[in-house]
Design a protein around this motif. Structure first.
Motif, PDB file in Angstrom:
ATOM      1  N   GLY A  35       0.820  -1.198   0.000  1.00  0.00           N
ATOM      2  CA  GLY A  35       0.000   0.000   0.000  1.00  0.00           C
ATOM      3  C   GLY A  35       0.859   1.255   0.000  1.00  0.00           C
ATOM      4  N   ASP A  36       0.274   2.341  -0.467  1.00  0.00           N
ATOM      5  CA  ASP A  36       1.028   3.589  -0.586  1.00  0.00           C
ATOM      6  C   ASP A  36       1.521   4.122   0.756  1.00  0.00           C
ATOM      7  OD1 ASP A  36      -1.649   4.192   0.090  1.00  0.00           O
ATOM      8  OD2 ASP A  36      -1.608   6.090  -0.987  1.00  0.00           O
ATOM      9  N   GLN A  37       0.766   3.934   1.817  1.00  0.00           N
ATOM     10  CA  GLN A  37       1.189   4.430   3.124  1.00  0.00           C
ATOM     11  C   GLN A  37       2.416   3.671   3.630  1.00  0.00           C
ATOM     12  OE1 GLN A  37      -2.363   4.166   5.461  1.00  0.00           O
ATOM     13  NE2 GLN A  37      -3.324   5.911   4.449  1.00  0.00           N
ATOM     14  N   LEU A  38       2.457   2.372   3.405  1.00  0.00           N
ATOM     15  CA  LEU A  38       3.635   1.596   3.792  1.00  0.00           C
ATOM     16  C   LEU A  38       4.841   1.945   2.924  1.00  0.00           C
ATOM     17  CD1 LEU A  38       2.073  -1.893   4.554  1.00  0.00           C
ATOM     18  CD2 LEU A  38       2.900  -0.189   6.177  1.00  0.00           C
ATOM     19  N   LEU A  39       4.599   2.266   1.673  1.00  0.00           N
ATOM     20  CA  LEU A  39       5.700   2.703   0.805  1.00  0.00           C
ATOM     21  C   LEU A  39       6.303   4.007   1.309  1.00  0.00           C
ATOM     22  CD1 LEU A  39       4.252   1.833  -2.711  1.00  0.00           C
ATOM     23  CD2 LEU A  39       6.114   0.670  -1.509  1.00  0.00           C
ATOM     24  N   ALA A  45      12.204   5.413   6.064  1.00  0.00           N
ATOM     25  CA  ALA A  45      13.173   4.578   6.785  1.00  0.00           C
ATOM     26  C   ALA A  45      14.542   4.605   6.098  1.00  0.00           C
ATOM     27  CB  ALA A  45      12.662   3.149   6.889  1.00  0.00           C
ATOM     28  N   LEU A  46      14.541   4.864   4.801  1.00  0.00           N
ATOM     29  CA  LEU A  46      15.791   4.977   4.042  1.00  0.00           C
ATOM     30  C   LEU A  46      16.322   6.409   4.007  1.00  0.00           C
ATOM     31  CD1 LEU A  46      14.886   2.657   1.045  1.00  0.00           C
ATOM     32  CD2 LEU A  46      16.495   2.165   2.903  1.00  0.00           C
ATOM     33  N   GLY A  47      15.640   7.312   4.704  1.00  0.00           N
ATOM     34  CA  GLY A  47      16.076   8.706   4.746  1.00  0.00           C
ATOM     35  C   GLY A  47      15.581   9.539   3.580  1.00  0.00           C
ATOM     36  N   ILE A  48      14.575   9.037   2.868  1.00  0.00           N
ATOM     37  CA  ILE A  48      14.015   9.768   1.732  1.00  0.00           C
ATOM     38  C   ILE A  48      12.688  10.369   2.193  1.00  0.00           C
ATOM     39  CG2 ILE A  48      13.229   9.614  -0.664  1.00  0.00           C
ATOM     40  CD1 ILE A  48      14.851   6.909  -0.755  1.00  0.00           C
ATOM     41  N   THR A  49      12.678  11.663   2.461  1.00  0.00           N
ATOM     42  CA  THR A  49      11.442  12.296   2.902  1.00  0.00           C
ATOM     43  C   THR A  49      10.379  12.093   1.832  1.00  0.00           C
ATOM     44  OG1 THR A  49      12.159  14.405   1.980  1.00  0.00           O
ATOM     45  CG2 THR A  49      12.593  14.043   4.312  1.00  0.00           C
ATOM     46  N   SER A  50       9.206  11.702   2.270  1.00  0.00           N
ATOM     47  CA  SER A  50       8.166  11.342   1.304  1.00  0.00           C
ATOM     48  C   SER A  50       6.785  11.653   1.857  1.00  0.00           C
ATOM     49  CB  SER A  50       8.258   9.851   0.966  1.00  0.00           C
ATOM     50  OG  SER A  50       9.494   9.555   0.371  1.00  0.00           O
ATOM     51  N   SER A  51       6.186  12.688   1.310  1.00  0.00           N
ATOM     52  CA  SER A  51       4.817  13.042   1.675  1.00  0.00           C
ATOM     53  C   SER A  51       3.861  12.146   0.885  1.00  0.00           C
ATOM     54  CB  SER A  51       4.541  14.505   1.329  1.00  0.00           C
ATOM     55  OG  SER A  51       4.478  14.668  -0.080  1.00  0.00           O
ATOM     56  N   PRO A  52       2.599  12.070   1.301  1.00  0.00           N
ATOM     57  CA  PRO A  52       1.631  11.293   0.507  1.00  0.00           C
ATOM     58  C   PRO A  52       1.560  11.756  -0.952  1.00  0.00           C
ATOM     59  CG  PRO A  52       0.701  11.810   2.651  1.00  0.00           C
ATOM     60  CD  PRO A  52       1.998  12.575   2.546  1.00  0.00           C
ATOM     61  N   ILE A  53       1.664  13.044  -1.173  1.00  0.00           N
ATOM     62  CA  ILE A  53       1.624  13.573  -2.546  1.00  0.00           C
ATOM     63  C   ILE A  53       2.840  13.103  -3.339  1.00  0.00           C
ATOM     64  CG2 ILE A  53       1.776  15.696  -3.925  1.00  0.00           C
ATOM     65  CD1 ILE A  53       0.037  17.023  -1.722  1.00  0.00           C
ATOM     66  N   ILE A  55       4.603  10.388  -2.800  1.00  0.00           N
ATOM     67  CA  ILE A  55       4.460   8.950  -3.049  1.00  0.00           C
ATOM     68  C   ILE A  55       3.486   8.705  -4.196  1.00  0.00           C
ATOM     69  CG2 ILE A  55       3.554   6.782  -2.080  1.00  0.00           C
ATOM     70  CD1 ILE A  55       6.372   7.471  -1.110  1.00  0.00           C
ATOM     71  N   ARG A  56       2.366   9.404  -4.188  1.00  0.00           N
ATOM     72  CA  ARG A  56       1.378   9.235  -5.276  1.00  0.00           C
ATOM     73  C   ARG A  56       1.965   9.662  -6.624  1.00  0.00           C
ATOM     74  NH1 ARG A  56      -4.264   8.623  -3.437  1.00  0.00           N
ATOM     75  NH2 ARG A  56      -3.986   7.352  -1.563  1.00  0.00           N
ATOM     76  N   ALA A  57       2.783  10.723  -6.623  1.00  0.00           N
ATOM     77  CA  ALA A  57       3.425  11.168  -7.868  1.00  0.00           C
ATOM     78  C   ALA A  57       4.408  10.110  -8.360  1.00  0.00           C
ATOM     79  CB  ALA A  57       4.125  12.505  -7.658  1.00  0.00           C
ATOM     80  N   ALA A  58       5.152   9.510  -7.448  1.00  0.00           N
ATOM     81  CA  ALA A  58       6.100   8.454  -7.820  1.00  0.00           C
ATOM     82  C   ALA A  58       5.355   7.246  -8.368  1.00  0.00           C
ATOM     83  CB  ALA A  58       6.951   8.063  -6.614  1.00  0.00           C
ATOM     84  N   ILE A  59       4.240   6.883  -7.730  1.00  0.00           N
ATOM     85  CA  ILE A  59       3.432   5.754  -8.200  1.00  0.00           C
ATOM     86  C   ILE A  59       2.900   6.045  -9.606  1.00  0.00           C
ATOM     87  CG2 ILE A  59       1.261   4.506  -7.841  1.00  0.00           C
ATOM     88  CD1 ILE A  59       1.848   4.764  -4.789  1.00  0.00           C
ATOM     89  N   ALA A  60       2.444   7.260  -9.840  1.00  0.00           N
ATOM     90  CA  ALA A  60       1.949   7.634 -11.172  1.00  0.00           C
ATOM     91  C   ALA A  60       3.054   7.509 -12.216  1.00  0.00           C
ATOM     92  CB  ALA A  60       1.389   9.060 -11.147  1.00  0.00           C
ATOM     93  N   TYR A  61       4.248   7.959 -11.881  1.00  0.00           N
ATOM     94  CA  TYR A  61       5.395   7.884 -12.792  1.00  0.00           C
ATOM     95  C   TYR A  61       5.712   6.417 -13.119  1.00  0.00           C
ATOM     96  CZ  TYR A  61       9.994   9.091 -14.703  1.00  0.00           C
ATOM     97  OH  TYR A  61      11.077   9.260 -15.529  1.00  0.00           O
ATOM     98  N   LEU A  62       5.777   5.593 -12.073  1.00  0.00           N
ATOM     99  CA  LEU A  62       6.108   4.181 -12.254  1.00  0.00           C
ATOM    100  C   LEU A  62       5.016   3.434 -13.017  1.00  0.00           C
ATOM    101  CD1 LEU A  62       7.563   3.536  -8.687  1.00  0.00           C
ATOM    102  CD2 LEU A  62       8.857   3.734 -10.831  1.00  0.00           C
ATOM    103  N   ASP A  74     -10.759   3.147  -2.116  1.00  0.00           N
ATOM    104  CA  ASP A  74     -11.104   4.338  -1.334  1.00  0.00           C
ATOM    105  C   ASP A  74      -9.878   5.247  -1.200  1.00  0.00           C
ATOM    106  OD1 ASP A  74     -13.814   3.659  -1.005  1.00  0.00           O
ATOM    107  OD2 ASP A  74     -13.308   2.355   0.686  1.00  0.00           O
ATOM    108  N   GLU A  75      -9.296   5.313  -0.005  1.00  0.00           N
ATOM    109  CA  GLU A  75      -8.166   6.228   0.229  1.00  0.00           C
ATOM    110  C   GLU A  75      -6.804   5.555   0.129  1.00  0.00           C
ATOM    111  OE1 GLU A  75      -8.642   8.545   3.763  1.00  0.00           O
ATOM    112  OE2 GLU A  75     -10.776   8.815   3.408  1.00  0.00           O
ATOM    113  N   ILE A  76      -6.781   4.261  -0.155  1.00  0.00           N
ATOM    114  CA  ILE A  76      -5.524   3.517  -0.219  1.00  0.00           C
ATOM    115  C   ILE A  76      -5.256   3.086  -1.654  1.00  0.00           C
ATOM    116  CG2 ILE A  76      -4.327   1.422   0.538  1.00  0.00           C
ATOM    117  CD1 ILE A  76      -6.014   1.567   3.089  1.00  0.00           C
ATOM    118  N   VAL A  77      -4.000   3.183  -2.040  1.00  0.00           N
ATOM    119  CA  VAL A  77      -3.564   2.698  -3.343  1.00  0.00           C
ATOM    120  C   VAL A  77      -2.646   1.507  -3.099  1.00  0.00           C
ATOM    121  CG1 VAL A  77      -2.253   3.247  -5.433  1.00  0.00           C
ATOM    122  CG2 VAL A  77      -3.712   4.986  -4.396  1.00  0.00           C
ATOM    123  N   VAL A  78      -2.953   0.380  -3.731  1.00  0.00           N
ATOM    124  CA  VAL A  78      -2.106  -0.803  -3.629  1.00  0.00           C
ATOM    125  C   VAL A  78      -1.338  -0.922  -4.942  1.00  0.00           C
ATOM    126  CG1 VAL A  78      -2.046  -3.306  -3.375  1.00  0.00           C
ATOM    127  CG2 VAL A  78      -3.657  -1.946  -2.025  1.00  0.00           C
TER     128      VAL A  78
END
Length: 105
Positions: A35-39, A45-53, A55-62, A74-78
Motif C-alpha cells: 500500500g502507498d502508506q507503507l511505501l 526509513a531509508l532517509g528519503i522524505t516522502s509526503s503522501p503527494i 508517493i502518489r506522484a512516484a506511483i503515477a510515474y512508475l 477508497d483512500e488507499i492505493v495498492v
C-alpha cells in the motif's frame, strides 16, 4: 531564463531515489505488492522524505512507465511491481527518472 516548473537538482535526485526505493521495496514485499502508506514509511526509513503527494506522484510515474500496476481502494492505493519493474530494481534495465541500484547504494 529558467522554467519555473523545472525541478531543482536536489528535488530531481530525491524523486529518482524515491522511485527506485519503491521498486526495491515492492520487489522484496510479500506478493510483490504494498500500500502507498507503507511505501511512504519504507522511503522515510531509508532517509528519503516522502509526503503522501510525493508517493502518489512516484506511483503515477512508475505506473506510466509500466513498472508497477495500481489498484485504488477508497483512500488507499495498492501497488504491485511488474516484470519490467523487477528488472529495473535489479539494475538489469535502466529507465530515465529512476536511480539505478549502483547509484542508490
Amino acid at each position: 531564463m529558467n522554467n519555473p516548473m523545472e525541478e531543482w537538482p536536489v528535488e530531481r535526485i530525491e524523486n529518482e531515489k524515491r522511485r527506485a526505493a519503491i521498486l526495491r521495496h515492492l520487489m522484496n514485499s510479500t506478493d510483490n505488492e504494498c500500500g502507498d502508506q507503507l511505501l511512504a514509511h519504507a522511503c522515510r526509513a531509508l532517509g528519503i522524505t516522502s509526503s503522501p503527494i510525493q508517493i502518489r506522484a512516484a506511483i503515477a510515474y512508475l505506473t506510466e512507465a509500466g513498472l508497477v500496476t495500481r489498484q485504488d481502494f477508497d483512500e488507499i492505493v495498492v501497488v504491485k511491481i511488474t516484470k519490467e519493474g523487477k528488472a529495473v530494481a535489479r539494475g538489469h534495465m535502466s529507465v530515465p527518472g529512476i536511480m539505478t541500484p549502483t547509484d542508490f547504494d
